[in-house]
Design a protein around this motif. Structure first.
Motif, mmCIF file in Angstrom:
data_model
loop_
_atom_site.group_PDB
_atom_site.id
_atom_site.type_symbol
_atom_site.label_atom_id
_atom_site.label_comp_id
_atom_site.label_asym_id
_atom_site.label_seq_id
_atom_site.Cartn_x
_atom_site.Cartn_y
_atom_site.Cartn_z
ATOM 1 N N UNK A 84 3.975 -3.822 -9.589
ATOM 2 C CA UNK A 84 3.281 -5.094 -9.357
ATOM 3 C C UNK A 84 1.786 -4.868 -9.171
ATOM 4 N N UNK A 85 1.432 -3.805 -8.397
ATOM 5 C CA UNK A 85 0.018 -3.487 -8.189
ATOM 6 C C UNK A 85 -0.638 -3.112 -9.519
ATOM 7 N N UNK A 86 0.060 -2.307 -10.305
ATOM 8 C CA UNK A 86 -0.485 -1.906 -11.599
ATOM 9 C C UNK A 86 -0.667 -3.109 -12.524
ATOM 10 N N UNK A 135 23.918 5.700 -0.344
ATOM 11 C CA UNK A 135 23.327 5.864 -1.669
ATOM 12 C C UNK A 135 22.766 4.545 -2.171
ATOM 13 N N UNK A 136 23.490 3.444 -1.890
ATOM 14 C CA UNK A 136 23.017 2.132 -2.320
ATOM 15 C C UNK A 136 21.723 1.755 -1.609
ATOM 16 N N UNK A 137 21.622 2.065 -0.280
ATOM 17 C CA UNK A 137 20.398 1.783 0.461
ATOM 18 C C UNK A 137 19.217 2.566 -0.060
ATOM 19 N N UNK A 139 13.935 1.343 -5.593
ATOM 20 C CA UNK A 139 13.631 0.238 -6.507
ATOM 21 C C UNK A 139 12.510 -0.619 -5.960
ATOM 22 N N UNK A 140 12.515 -0.873 -4.630
ATOM 23 C CA UNK A 140 11.463 -1.675 -4.008
ATOM 24 C C UNK A 140 10.103 -1.000 -4.137
ATOM 25 N N UNK A 141 10.076 0.329 -3.907
ATOM 26 C CA UNK A 141 8.814 1.058 -4.007
ATOM 27 C C UNK A 141 8.283 1.022 -5.436
ATOM 28 N N UNK A 142 9.158 1.284 -6.388
ATOM 29 C CA UNK A 142 8.736 1.283 -7.788
ATOM 30 C C UNK A 142 8.285 -0.119 -8.212
#
Length: 333
Positions: A118-120, A102-104, A110-113
């Motif tokens: 960052x792109x936005x 679950x932590x992974x 979180x990394x994807x979001x």
């Protein structure tokens, strides 16, 4: 046997021993009831505590050994290898593995979001600076070579943000002709390179070419044009065979041309656009990043070098080919 004398004591024999009693050798005979403790506490006992009469050490009991060495300690049996206790069952292992999974997943999400944000944020910053959306265009042809090549990514800014010296009539655009007078240069030549919508069509592929000069409504711009850039046309009029298209000018606007092209966009057999109105201008090109636009284009032209825009003698050649893709740019999403 002679009777004992008066000074001799009669010998004592235990009851029931009869004549078969053994001689004590001077030591008191002890019966079963008089037997002392057998734990070796008798100071006269030559065997120390913990040893048997044969001289071997008394082996401690299993309970004593367990108490002395502690629980879970490996013990060699009869000189053999130590025996390992079985691993205890841990009921929390499955829960720990599930928690790790679950932590992974949470970390990945979180990394994807974070990346998307960052792109936005970068896009929002570019928009805030440029005032144009999208603020980047990918070059899909060689019509602006060698100053822009196929696959380059170009940053575009609102023409009104920071207009150069010699802008035309408050449009924010400096033409090649006015840039020669004010010494204003962009991409190694006088004048602005503009991105515009051909004929104001929002659905058409935008074109990125240099603004050459500005014409007023009804103006006979044949007299102002470079003769090499108007090709076979010899006059301004209505004839489709010999008359220069859009001459006189149907409205005020910019006459445009690709740096690698031989003719004006408005002087093609099938013109790319009428004179470009100020409201058709998307923005002015400011900075290019070589080949980064290939990510958006994804075509084979990005893999090779851009098509040469000059002959061996250095003179420009006509690369328009009747309004083909060699004249246009694609807006990067």
């Amino acid at each position: 046997m002679s009777p004992p004398g008066d000074d001799e004591l009669p010998s004592e024999e235990p009851d029931g021993s009869g004549g078969g009693g053994t001689e004590s050798g001077g030591s008191d005979a002890r019966g079963p009831d008089a037997a002392g403790p057998t734990t070796g506490d008798d100071p006269t006992d030559p065997s120390p505590s913990g040893f048997d009469p044969d001289g071997r050490a008394d082996a401690p009991s299993e309970s004593q050994a367990g108490g002395e060495r502690g629980e879970g300690t490996d013990v060699a049996v009869n000189g053999g290898a130590p025996t390992a206790d079985a691993a205890p069952t841990r009921h929390g292992d499955a829960e720990a593995a599930e928690s790790t999974a679950e932590s992974g997943a949470r970390t990945f999400l979180i990394d994807v979001v974070s990346s998307a944000l960052a792109v936005l944020l970068v896009g929002a910053l570019l928009f805030a600076v440029s005032g144009v959306w999208p603020p980047m265009v990918a070059i899909e042809s060689s019509s602006m070579a060698p100053h822009m090549n196929t696959g380059d990514l170009v940053f575009v800014m609102d023409e009104q943000r920071f207009p150069g010296d010699g802008e035309i009539a408050g449009t924010g655009v400096v033409t090649l002709r006015s840039g020669q007078d004010s010494d204003y240069r962009q991409f190694q030549r006088p004048g602005d390179v503009i991105v515009y919508k051909p004929n104001g069509d929002d659905g058409a592929t935008p074109i990125i070419h240099r603004a050459m000069f500005y014409v007023q409504e009804g103006e006979n711009w044949y007299e102002e044009a470079d003769r090499q850039s108007i090709g076979r046309y010899s006059e301004c009029g209505e004839s489709t065979e010999e008359a220069l298209p859009y001459c006189p000018a149907p409205h005020a606007g910019f006459i445009t041309k690709g740096d690698a092209n031989g003719g004006y966009d408005q002087a093609q057999p099938d013109p790319l656009s009428a004179p470009v109105k100020a409201e058709w201008v998307v923005g002015t090109a400011e900075v290019r990043i070589p080949k980064l636009g290939c990510i958006r284009l994804r075509n084979e032209r990005c893999l090779g070098a851009a098509r040469a825009a000059t002959t061996d003698t250095g003179q420009t050649v006509d690369a328009t080919l009747a309004a083909g893709a060699a004249n246009r740019s694609a807006v990067a999403p």
